[in-house]
Design a protein around this motif. Structure first.
Motif, PDB file in Angstrom:
ATOM      1  N   ASN A  49      -3.632   3.712   0.572  1.00  0.00           N
ATOM      2  CA  ASN A  49      -4.728   2.752   0.524  1.00  0.00           C
ATOM      3  C   ASN A  49      -5.901   3.313   1.314  1.00  0.00           C
ATOM      4  O   ASN A  49      -5.756   3.611   2.500  1.00  0.00           O
ATOM      5  N   GLN A  93      -9.777  -2.128  -3.818  1.00  0.00           N
ATOM      6  CA  GLN A  93     -10.198  -0.748  -3.576  1.00  0.00           C
ATOM      7  C   GLN A  93     -10.825  -0.184  -4.841  1.00  0.00           C
ATOM      8  O   GLN A  93     -10.309  -0.359  -5.946  1.00  0.00           O
ATOM      9  N   ASN A 130      -3.672  -0.961  -4.565  1.00  0.00           N
ATOM     10  CA  ASN A 130      -2.403  -1.602  -4.241  1.00  0.00           C
ATOM     11  C   ASN A 130      -2.547  -2.958  -3.568  1.00  0.00           C
ATOM     12  O   ASN A 130      -1.699  -3.837  -3.729  1.00  0.00           O
TER      13      ASN A 130
END
Length: 310
Positions: free
Chosen positions: A200, A261, A245
């Protein structure tokens, strides 16, 4: 885990073959790339198949780099070192320091994030050229191809309970394959990298998430293009897709897209005033980085880096 990897990398440097001279001939300027934010030789945000440093076949080389990125709400400082051997093997170490001050807004959800909190991540990288040679094969269709791995460990400080809440781990491994094609007569370099990852924001926000299917790695592409204006000056662009995620966890908690993201993009210029020294400036767009604490603002700003290669 990272301590043992650092010792292993240091041992490899100290035990380098005695017959291998330190770089004294050197590659063509800019054909070693610069040091990416992960420490590997390549572009600013993506590793290339090129082996970093100025070392050519039969030599070993060293590169040192420092970079700084500032966006509307965040900051990232990176220092890195890389060692290469025989223009085939590259070992790199990078230390990232991420200014996550806006995360104090999460205290409204019951967390206890310290004011001015920084996240620090160590990255050990290894890259191996498996086929092709960028300069020698520049008049053919054969690209230079390399495989690599990056071992990452994140120290989130007072943000660790937040990572635990979303189910993100603090250690992870990225595996990638990269292909770089140098069109020497046209002054053009093309690179494509395919990364197998669950990181991430590159790992600064941990690895994976508690949402179903979000702990596993996925394949993420990265593309780069560089154009040589003259032998010491190049311009280019990159895009790096990332696994999204955390958004599913945020939605399940009623936060909408607060943890989304996006892909990373940059436009860069690289100047090499000497064979050993390169200076890089880039406009970087990271998209939304934890938009729930930054009023959904996109994070863009200036990236500057200096790399010394020997």
């Amino acid at each position: 885990m990272l301590t043992s990897f650092r010792l292993l990398a240091l041992s490899c440097v100290l035990a380098a073959p005695s017959f291998s001279a330190w770089s004294d001939t050197g590659k063509l300027r800019l054909t070693g790339g610069i040091s990416s934010v992960d420490g590997a030789g390549g572009g600013g945000v993506s590793p290339w198949a090129l082996i970093g440093t100025q070392a050519t076949e039969g030599e070993q080389g060293l590169s040192l780099s420092a970079s700084r990125l500032r966006t509307q709400d965040y900051g990232l400082d990176t220092v890195a070192a890389a060692w290469s051997w025989n223009d085939r093997l590259e070992l790199s170490l990078a230390r990232q320091d991420f200014d996550a001050s806006p995360a104090v807004a999460l205290n409204g959800l019951g967390f206890a994030v310290s004011p001015g909190q920084h996240i620090r991540m160590d990255v050990l990288g290894v890259k191996w050229r498996v086929a092709g040679e960028a300069v020698l094969d520049s008049d053919s269709l054969m690209p230079q191809v390399a495989v690599g791995a990056q071992f990452k460990h994140t120290d989130a400080g007072s943000l660790r309970p937040v990572l635990d809440f979303v189910g993100a781990k603090t250690q992870g491994v990225d595996v990638y394959v990269a292909a770089s094609k140098l069109l020497l007569e046209r002054g053009l370099l093309l690179n494509a990298t395919l990364r197998y990852t669950n990181a991430n924001q590159g790992g600064l926000l941990g690895f994976g998430a508690a949402a179903p299917g979000r702990q596993a790695r996925s394949l993420q592409p990265e593309l780069s293009l560089a154009y040589l204006l003259r032998k010491d000056l190049a311009v280019g662009a990159e895009i790096r897709w990332n696994p999204n995620n955390l958004e599913a966890v945020g939605r399940a908690a009623g936060l909408g897209n607060a943890l989304r993201q996006d892909a990373w993009r940059d436009l860069f210029v690289v100047w090499s005033p000497t064979r050993q020294w390169t200076l890089t400036a880039a406009y970087v767009d990271l998209g939304r980085v934890v938009p729930g604490v930054t009023q959904n603002r996109r994070q863009s700003g200036l990236f500057v880096a200096s790399t010394w290669s020997f």
